[in-house]
Design a protein around this motif. Sequence first.
Motif, PDB file in Angstrom:
ATOM      1  N   PRO A 151      95.383  20.993 -29.226  1.00 22.59           N
ATOM      2  CA  PRO A 151      95.270  19.565 -28.675  1.00 22.59           C
ATOM      3  C   PRO A 151      93.950  19.439 -27.779  1.00 22.59           C
ATOM      4  O   PRO A 151      93.503  18.424 -27.665  1.00 22.59           O
ATOM      5  CB  PRO A 151      96.497  19.548 -27.981  1.00 22.59           C
ATOM      6  CG  PRO A 151      97.008  20.747 -27.618  1.00 22.59           C
ATOM      7  CD  PRO A 151      96.588  21.698 -28.548  1.00 22.59           C
ATOM      8  N   GLU A 152      93.621  20.700 -27.343  1.00 20.68           N
ATOM      9  CA  GLU A 152      92.155  20.527 -26.564  1.00 20.68           C
ATOM     10  C   GLU A 152      91.179  20.494 -27.627  1.00 20.68           C
ATOM     11  O   GLU A 152      91.262  20.819 -28.735  1.00 20.68           O
ATOM     12  CB  GLU A 152      92.213  21.660 -25.568  1.00 20.68           C
ATOM     13  CG  GLU A 152      92.073  23.181 -25.953  1.00 20.68           C
ATOM     14  CD  GLU A 152      93.655  23.473 -26.403  1.00 20.68           C
ATOM     15  OE1 GLU A 152      93.763  24.478 -27.363  1.00 20.68           O
ATOM     16  OE2 GLU A 152      94.679  23.078 -25.805  1.00 20.68           O
ATOM     17  N   TYR A 194      84.056  27.699 -26.737  1.00 21.78           N
ATOM     18  CA  TYR A 194      84.141  27.056 -25.520  1.00 21.78           C
ATOM     19  C   TYR A 194      85.523  26.001 -25.937  1.00 21.78           C
ATOM     20  O   TYR A 194      85.538  25.232 -26.923  1.00 21.78           O
ATOM     21  CB  TYR A 194      83.146  26.063 -25.202  1.00 21.78           C
ATOM     22  CG  TYR A 194      82.048  26.970 -25.019  1.00 21.78           C
ATOM     23  CD1 TYR A 194      81.630  27.497 -23.602  1.00 21.78           C
ATOM     24  CD2 TYR A 194      80.911  27.406 -26.111  1.00 21.78           C
ATOM     25  CE1 TYR A 194      80.373  28.355 -23.446  1.00 21.78           C
ATOM     26  CE2 TYR A 194      79.809  28.084 -25.448  1.00 21.78           C
ATOM     27  CZ  TYR A 194      79.654  28.585 -24.248  1.00 21.78           C
ATOM     28  OH  TYR A 194      78.432  29.488 -24.064  1.00 21.78           O
ATOM     29  N   ILE A 195      86.345  25.878 -24.656  1.00 20.42           N
ATOM     30  CA  ILE A 195      87.114  24.837 -24.840  1.00 20.42           C
ATOM     31  C   ILE A 195      86.788  23.987 -23.714  1.00 20.42           C
ATOM     32  O   ILE A 195      86.356  24.144 -22.545  1.00 20.42           O
ATOM     33  CB  ILE A 195      88.689  25.624 -24.383  1.00 20.42           C
ATOM     34  CG1 ILE A 195      89.060  26.448 -25.219  1.00 20.42           C
ATOM     35  CG2 ILE A 195      89.771  24.139 -24.223  1.00 20.42           C
ATOM     36  CD1 ILE A 195      90.547  27.178 -25.039  1.00 20.42           C
ATOM     37  N   THR A 251      87.171  15.413 -29.164  1.00 22.85           N
ATOM     38  CA  THR A 251      86.545  15.649 -30.253  1.00 22.85           C
ATOM     39  C   THR A 251      85.534  14.423 -30.495  1.00 22.85           C
ATOM     40  O   THR A 251      84.300  14.653 -30.634  1.00 22.85           O
ATOM     41  CB  THR A 251      87.109  15.966 -31.422  1.00 22.85           C
ATOM     42  OG1 THR A 251      88.088  15.054 -31.916  1.00 22.85           O
ATOM     43  CG2 THR A 251      87.778  17.501 -31.535  1.00 22.85           C
ATOM     44  N   GLU A 252      85.981  13.316 -30.560  1.00 23.25           N
ATOM     45  CA  GLU A 252      85.277  12.022 -30.746  1.00 23.25           C
ATOM     46  C   GLU A 252      83.985  11.854 -29.743  1.00 23.25           C
ATOM     47  O   GLU A 252      82.898  11.724 -30.002  1.00 23.25           O
ATOM     48  CB  GLU A 252      85.791  10.886 -30.869  1.00 23.25           C
ATOM     49  CG  GLU A 252      86.573  10.504 -32.218  1.00 23.25           C
ATOM     50  CD  GLU A 252      85.820  10.909 -33.119  1.00 23.25           C
ATOM     51  OE1 GLU A 252      84.763  10.002 -33.391  1.00 23.25           O
ATOM     52  OE2 GLU A 252      86.299  11.401 -34.241  1.00 23.25           O
ATOM     53  N   GLU A 253      84.387  12.429 -28.456  1.00 24.65           N
ATOM     54  CA  GLU A 253      83.315  12.135 -27.384  1.00 24.65           C
ATOM     55  C   GLU A 253      82.310  13.162 -27.386  1.00 24.65           C
ATOM     56  O   GLU A 253      81.193  13.038 -27.255  1.00 24.65           O
ATOM     57  CB  GLU A 253      84.165  12.246 -25.884  1.00 24.65           C
ATOM     58  CG  GLU A 253      83.222  12.185 -24.806  1.00 24.65           C
ATOM     59  CD  GLU A 253      83.954  12.298 -23.589  1.00 24.65           C
ATOM     60  OE1 GLU A 253      83.254  12.068 -22.480  1.00 24.65           O
ATOM     61  OE2 GLU A 253      85.084  11.988 -23.513  1.00 24.65           O
ATOM     62  N   VAL A 254      82.604  14.303 -27.891  1.00 19.85           N
ATOM     63  CA  VAL A 254      81.627  15.513 -28.189  1.00 19.85           C
ATOM     64  C   VAL A 254      80.912  15.077 -29.441  1.00 19.85           C
ATOM     65  O   VAL A 254      79.731  15.200 -29.188  1.00 19.85           O
ATOM     66  CB  VAL A 254      82.531  16.983 -28.542  1.00 19.85           C
ATOM     67  CG1 VAL A 254      81.203  17.977 -28.988  1.00 19.85           C
ATOM     68  CG2 VAL A 254      83.307  17.289 -27.348  1.00 19.85           C
TER      69      VAL A 254
END
Length: 63
Positions: free
Chosen positions: A26-27, A38-39, A44-47
């Motif tokens: 989930p992260e 890296y966590i 994901t969309e923001e990245v």
Amino acid sequence: MIRLTGFNKKEFILNAEVIEKIEMMPETLITLVNGKKYIVIEDTEEVIEKVVRYKKRIFTGEF
């Protein structure tokens, strides 16, 4: 370069050119081409949006 926040709440800068894959676990888990992972707390969309904005700045010359 994109600004992200680690799971420890500390901000860091990542070279977007070396991202191999981004997974939602989930992260968000980012794997680099050298295998380092890296966590981050961003989803994901923001990245992806940060990477796209970075690439647009590179190609348009807008800094």
